[in-house]
Design a protein around this motif. Structure first.
Motif, PDB file in Angstrom:
ATOM      1  N   LYS A 101       0.828  -1.208   0.000  1.00 12.74           N
ATOM      2  CA  LYS A 101       0.000   0.000   0.000  1.00 12.74           C
ATOM      3  C   LYS A 101       0.867   1.264   0.000  1.00 12.74           C
ATOM      4  N   LEU A 104       1.688   3.758  -2.893  1.00 10.77           N
ATOM      5  CA  LEU A 104       0.803   4.851  -3.303  1.00 10.77           C
ATOM      6  C   LEU A 104       1.009   6.103  -2.458  1.00 10.77           C
ATOM      7  N   TYR A 105       2.078   6.150  -1.674  1.00 15.04           N
ATOM      8  CA  TYR A 105       2.267   7.279  -0.750  1.00 15.04           C
ATOM      9  C   TYR A 105       2.489   8.601  -1.484  1.00 15.04           C
ATOM     10  N   SER A 106       3.120   8.554  -2.650  1.00 18.88           N
ATOM     11  CA  SER A 106       3.351   9.774  -3.428  1.00 18.88           C
ATOM     12  C   SER A 106       2.529   9.693  -4.719  1.00 18.88           C
ATOM     13  N   VAL A 163      -9.131   5.363   2.970  1.00 12.40           N
ATOM     14  CA  VAL A 163      -7.838   5.799   2.425  1.00 12.40           C
ATOM     15  C   VAL A 163      -7.221   6.806   3.398  1.00 12.40           C
ATOM     16  N   TRP A 167      -3.034  11.173   1.658  1.00 16.03           N
ATOM     17  CA  TRP A 167      -2.701  10.655   0.332  1.00 16.03           C
ATOM     18  C   TRP A 167      -2.894  11.704  -0.754  1.00 16.03           C
ATOM     19  N   ASP A 168      -2.087  11.577  -1.793  1.00 15.00           N
ATOM     20  CA  ASP A 168      -2.215  12.420  -2.975  1.00 15.00           C
ATOM     21  C   ASP A 168      -3.529  12.096  -3.701  1.00 15.00           C
ATOM     22  N   ALA A 171      -3.473   8.987  -5.803  1.00 18.45           N
ATOM     23  CA  ALA A 171      -3.574   7.708  -5.100  1.00 18.45           C
ATOM     24  C   ALA A 171      -5.031   7.357  -4.821  1.00 18.45           C
ATOM     25  N   LYS A 172      -5.844   8.362  -4.484  1.00 17.14           N
ATOM     26  CA  LYS A 172      -7.271   8.110  -4.266  1.00 17.14           C
ATOM     27  C   LYS A 172      -7.936   7.679  -5.580  1.00 17.14           C
ATOM     28  N   THR A 241       1.562   4.715   7.269  1.00 16.34           N
ATOM     29  CA  THR A 241       1.470   6.159   7.472  1.00 16.34           C
ATOM     30  C   THR A 241       1.017   6.512   8.878  1.00 16.34           C
ATOM     31  N   ASP A 243      -1.318   9.382  10.164  1.00 14.45           N
ATOM     32  CA  ASP A 243      -2.325  10.236   9.538  1.00 14.45           C
ATOM     33  C   ASP A 243      -3.028  11.019  10.650  1.00 14.45           C
ATOM     34  N   ASP A 265       5.269   9.235   6.638  1.00 14.69           N
ATOM     35  CA  ASP A 265       5.337   7.823   6.246  1.00 14.69           C
ATOM     36  C   ASP A 265       6.165   7.023   7.246  1.00 14.69           C
TER      37      ASP A 265
END
Length: 603
Positions: A101, A104-106, A163, A167-168, A171-172, A241, A243, A265
């Protein structure tokens, strides 16, 4: 628990609302089923996982196993156990993915590939969509087993997918695409999938908990104050992450975000990485890397054992496989081949690690969390609580650190079922998205337009002429400002007018910045995040409504001549190369607000 599902289904009429929530985590994933009849509310049902392997958990490991032909074989505990039992040669042929997962951080796109445990690569979209497909099909099987075999389709439910808030946008969008490929929703039925932000979901659940639902630093019964004006921080401590969101309770119980989402992260996997680095240091050089390469499944067992040891604050011991011991002896000319001065010792079949050394694995992660929280406390808010949620929040070391750092300023609480908070809260959010009344915009958003050229205002290099009119290109037309409160009024309206009678579509480039008032889209600190195309057929004027106040940015266009509406898909995954617009003046079109009329031009 199965009987609960059965009774709920049988007493529901055709007006019942069916909800599935998927909490897709970095380390663990799960789902909840909820059936609501009219205004009634019922508790969500969460299946238990891993009983056939001696476990009993509300979520299953986020890992997936494919064969050499890239066919999905299993997910979760089953995948992990199957991979661990494989011989070294067999493991090399398969694809085993976990902790993916974080890929998808960036910013991401659909061409992203990720590496399996043995170094082989696969398209990320396939890995994610097959994982979601497993959770979907398992959920449908669960409810079918408990309703005397009645068959349900994915389309019978509204699905809520969690999500990270940090997240960017790309990524969503990637997760929505993966859910579509998994058959959770279909094209044209997108509203049946709701994105829930993880710390928001946890916040909603914690608001419902009684005083005996929390662990507090003084071990007394402490509940979350529900009175209007109460401000608290939710720290979602996941595997990947951290969050963080800040909420204030409003009159009526709704929530207002008081600080834009933040985090990093440096989740629980940071501790895992420090542990793995430590193993490389205590063994002779090259031993751990060779062991991972030759016996990937055995290496997985050690890391999995460490996952559970992270929850305690004491000396620990980890079993050492025979193959690792043999490899160490080969590479070492002494019986004491573990460097005990580094905080570890060898005891037959076990590696013993001291409490102080265990705590040191947390240093980087705890420092990152502390810095994020200090920034919030320096903003002049009146924070009354810190809520620690997520699987990593179950760590005694993490809980004690946050209490030591901030316990004098506010109360630190952790729900007893910290790992379930997001999943349960996401059900509540799906039923009532308006419970979060207002959010803070993380960026200033706008798109590229052209204005009539003004030599006192515009750069000469931006000047061009269209239809005899001097224009300036690349103007940043601001729609939303960084840190702006966005609620039910979070929609921005713009009027788009085509420049030519035969123009069938208009292309717009979408930008963001942490600056409040950028002038040009190529200024410093401005980045392009996507593009969208507006269909102009049927008439030359389209009113565009862009919603910034929800968990995803969405847009709807209404043709002002035909009255037809269209869903405008904003593409956040398009690369710059694919999204170049040549700026041909003949393709220019005016863009303006409803109030001011068309005064600008799209680029």
């Amino acid at each position: 628990a199965g009987g609960v599902v059965y009774r709920e289904i049988n007493k529901c009429s055709l007006t019942a609302a069916y909800w599935y929530t998927i909490d897709f985590g970095t380390a663990f994933s799960g789902y909840a089923i909820n059936i609501t009849k009219g205004q009634e509310k019922s508790e969500p049902y969460l299946p238990r996982w891993g009983k056939e392997y001696g476990f009993d958990t509300p979520k299953t490991p986020t890992c997936i196993l494919f064969n050499e032909d890239e066919k999905c074989l299993s997910f979760g505990y089953e995948a992990k156990m199957a991979y661990q039992e494989m011989s070294g040669e067999e493991a090399k042929k398969h694809y085993f993915f976990e902790d993916f997962k974080m890929e998808l951080y960036s910013k991401v796109d659909l061409q992203l590939t990720i590496k399996a445990a043995n170094g082989k690569s696969m398209k990320a979209l396939k890995v994610f969509s097959e994982s979601l497909r497993f959770l979907k099909e398992d959920a449908l099987r669960t409810i079918s087993r408990n309703t005397q075999g009645k068959n349900f389709l994915a389309s019978d439910f509204t699905w809520v997918l969690t999500v990270p808030a940090i997240w960017d946008l790309s990524a969503k969008q990637f997760m929505r695409e993966a859910a579509t490929q998994a058959g959770i929703v279909t094209e044209g039925d997108e509203e049946k999938l709701v994105m829930a932000l993880e710390p928001e979901a946890a916040s909603i659940w914690c608001k419902k908990l009684p005083s005996d639902g929390f662990i507090s630093e003084k071990h007394n019964e402490e509940s979350l104050d529900q009175s209007a004006g109460t401000q608290y921080i939710v720290v979602d401590c996941g595997g990947g992450t951290i969050d963080i969101t800040v909420h204030e309770v409003l009159d009526g119980g709704a929530l207002k975000e008081r600080h834009k989402v933040s985090g990093n992260d440096l989740g629980g996997q940071t501790v895992d990485r420090k542990f793995k680095q430590f193993l490389r240091e205590i063994f002779p050089e090259g031993v751990w890397d060779q062991f991972e390469q030759n016996s990937p499944s055995a290496a997985q067992k050690i890391m999995y054992e460490f996952t559970y040891l992270k929850q305690v604050d004491k000396d620990v011991q980890i079993s050492c496989p025979f193959t690792l011991g043999s490899l160490i002896k080969e590479k070492s000319d002494t019986e004491n081949f573990v460097q005990s001065e580094l905080g570890a010792s060898w005891d037959g079949d076990f590696i013993k690690i001291s409490r102080d050394k265990m705590r040191s694995f947390y240093d980087e992660s705890l420092k990152g969390i502390t810095e994020n929280l200090k920034e919030i406390f320096n903003c002049g808010l009146n924070i009354k609580y810190i809520l620690l949620v997520g699987g990593y929040a179950q760590s005694q070391i993490l809980q004690q650190h946050i209490t030591d750092q901030f316990g004098q300023q506010c109360k630190v609480l952790c729900p007893f079922r910290a790992q379930e908070a997001i999943m349960r809260g996401a059900v509540e959010f799906g039923r009532n998205p308006d419970v979060v009344a207002s959010r803070k915009s993380s960026y200033t958003y706008g798109f590229a337009v052209c204005e009539k050229f003004d030599e006192n205002k515009h750069k000469e290099g931006k000047k061009f002429t269209a239809k005899g009119v001097d224009l300036s290109r690349d103007i940043f037309r601001k729609l939303v400002e960084e840190d702006e409160d966005l609620g039910s009024q979070g929609t921005r309206e713009l009027l788009c007018s085509s420049a030519r009678a035969d123009q069938v579509e208009m292309n717009l480039r979408f930008f963001r910045s942490l600056r409040k008032d950028p002038v040009y889209v190529d200024d410093w600190g401005v980045e392009k995040v996507g593009s969208f195309t507006v269909d102009m057929t049927g008439g030359g004027k389209v009113k565009l409504e862009i919603d910034f106040g929800s968990t995803e940015i969405t847009a709807v266009g209404t043709n002002q001549i035909s009255g037809e509406t269209q869903t405008v898909k904003i593409d956040f995954m398009t690369t710059d190369r694919e999204c170049v617009i040549d700026g041909d003046p003949e393709d220019a079109a005016s863009v303006g607000s409803e109030q001011s009329g068309p005064s600008d031009y799209s680029d």
